[in-house]
Design a protein around this motif. Structure first.
Motif, PDB file in Angstrom:
ATOM      1  N   VAL A 156       0.751  -1.267   0.297  1.00 59.87           N
ATOM      2  CA  VAL A 156      -0.026  -0.294   0.260  1.00 59.87           C
ATOM      3  C   VAL A 156       1.146   1.316  -0.049  1.00 59.87           C
ATOM      4  N   ARG A 157       2.234   0.730   0.603  1.00 58.82           N
ATOM      5  CA  ARG A 157       2.738   2.535   0.581  1.00 58.82           C
ATOM      6  C   ARG A 157       3.827   2.987  -0.683  1.00 58.82           C
ATOM      7  N   ALA A 158       3.854   1.535  -1.203  1.00 60.14           N
ATOM      8  CA  ALA A 158       4.805   1.301  -2.850  1.00 60.14           C
ATOM      9  C   ALA A 158       3.492   2.500  -3.380  1.00 60.14           C
ATOM     10  N   LEU A 159       2.268   1.680  -3.471  1.00 62.17           N
ATOM     11  CA  LEU A 159       2.206   3.025  -3.673  1.00 62.17           C
ATOM     12  C   LEU A 159       0.970   3.751  -3.898  1.00 62.17           C
ATOM     13  N   GLY A 160       1.145   4.667  -2.607  1.00 56.99           N
ATOM     14  CA  GLY A 160       1.841   5.606  -2.323  1.00 56.99           C
ATOM     15  C   GLY A 160       0.484   6.109  -1.735  1.00 56.99           C
TER      16      GLY A 160
END
Length: 310
Positions: free
Chosen positions: A40-44
């Motif tokens: 999720v964090r990698a997706l922003g």
């Protein structure tokens, strides 16, 4: 808007988060934690850790969180679409559409959301031959057929009912079948391995939608959709499974799928075979294009399969 996406790491979730962020929305994403938090964090997006099937935990996650909208894109098709009625992924997805939807509506109210969008499918019109006329949103949806498809249809009906009865602005997006980078991995892998046969008697027509167009339509519905409405999200031209999978095979440079007797397919992959043989449908996207300010950037499968070329 501040938008919470359930299913952010799924086939449509990833391009949807990107499209929301490009449109200036702040995105939160529900995740059960673990590696999902990193994805999720990698997706922003900002992770919100909870399991939607655990009502108490989901409502605890709402504490201190404020959002304008919640979008339900959850399925349990982790590795591939289900091929059998007894598939664990299908049963869990039915549960997510029924009980999960109920919990997500409560969560939406708890965070103060004024809009709730839910994933639905054009398959909910029924796995049968709908004839040559375009099917619109006025057609009967999610009604029992008296066969093994009934739990699947009931779950789609339940997901939409939860949206309509939510007490906030509920919208259902009746997507065609997704394809495109990231959404066609199962198809392309099976085509390369010659493990995706087609019935020798030919197949019915289906509505498809490129995954990027599905994401764009969802953002358009968030901004412009009318409360209490369903929208068919399909491209401009229905296509038979034969033509679609042959075109995919040609695009990735492999041989066309084998053709085998339908009775053999019904024994091994009855759910997919029912969609290929029993269902023929021509779905209209006129309501979505007129009301949402959206139009498919990839109008037909002919242009869309080119995006599969690596």
């Amino acid at each position: 808007m501040k938008v919470v996406v359930a299913g952010a790491t799924g086939a449509i979730g990833r391009p949807l988060v990107a499209a929301l962020r490009r449109s200036g929305h702040l995105v939160y994403a529900l995740t059960r934690g673990g590696r999902g938090t990193e994805l999720v964090r990698a997706l922003g997006a900002t992770p919100v850790v909870a399991n939607v099937l655990d009502r108490e935990a989901l409502l605890r996650a709402a504490d201190g969180l404020a959002a304008d909208a919640v979008i339900h894109e959850l399925t349990a098709y982790k590795h591939s679409p289900p091929t059998h009625y007894r598939s664990p992924g299908l049963r869990r997805t039915n549960t997510l559409r029924d009980i999960g939807s109920r919990h997500l509506v409560e969560f939406a109210k708890a965070v103060g959301a004024s809009r709730y969008l839910t994933q639905s499918l054009i398959l909910g019109y029924g796995l049968r031959d709908h004839g040559p006329e375009p099917v619109t949103e006025l057609a009967s949806f999610g009604r029992p057929q008296g066969d093994a498809n009934d739990p699947f249809l009931a779950a789609l009906h339940a997901a939409e009912d939860q949206a309509w009865q939510s007490g906030i602005e509920g919208i259902a997006l009746r997507y065609g079948l997704f394809y495109g980078p990231g959404a066609s991995a199962t198809f392309t892998r099976a085509l390369r391995l010659r493990m995706l046969p087609l019935p020798s008697s030919g197949t019915g027509s289906m509505g498809f939608i490129h995954i990027d167009d599905a994401a764009a339509a969802t953002v358009a519905a968030l901004d412009n959709g009318r409360a209490g409405q369903a929208y068919n999200i399909v491209d401009e031209e229905p296509v038979t499974w034969d033509a679609m999978l042959d075109a995919m095979a040609a695009a990735i440079g492999v041989r066309r799928p084998l053709r085998v007797p339908p009775r053999l397919l019904r024994l091994t992959t009855p759910l997919v075979t029912a969609q290929m043989l029993d269902l023929s449908i021509r779905v209209s996207n006129a309501k979505a294009t007129s009301e949402l300010g959206w139009k498919p950037a990839i109008p037909t499968y002919r242009e869309g399969v080119r995006t599969l070329i690596s």
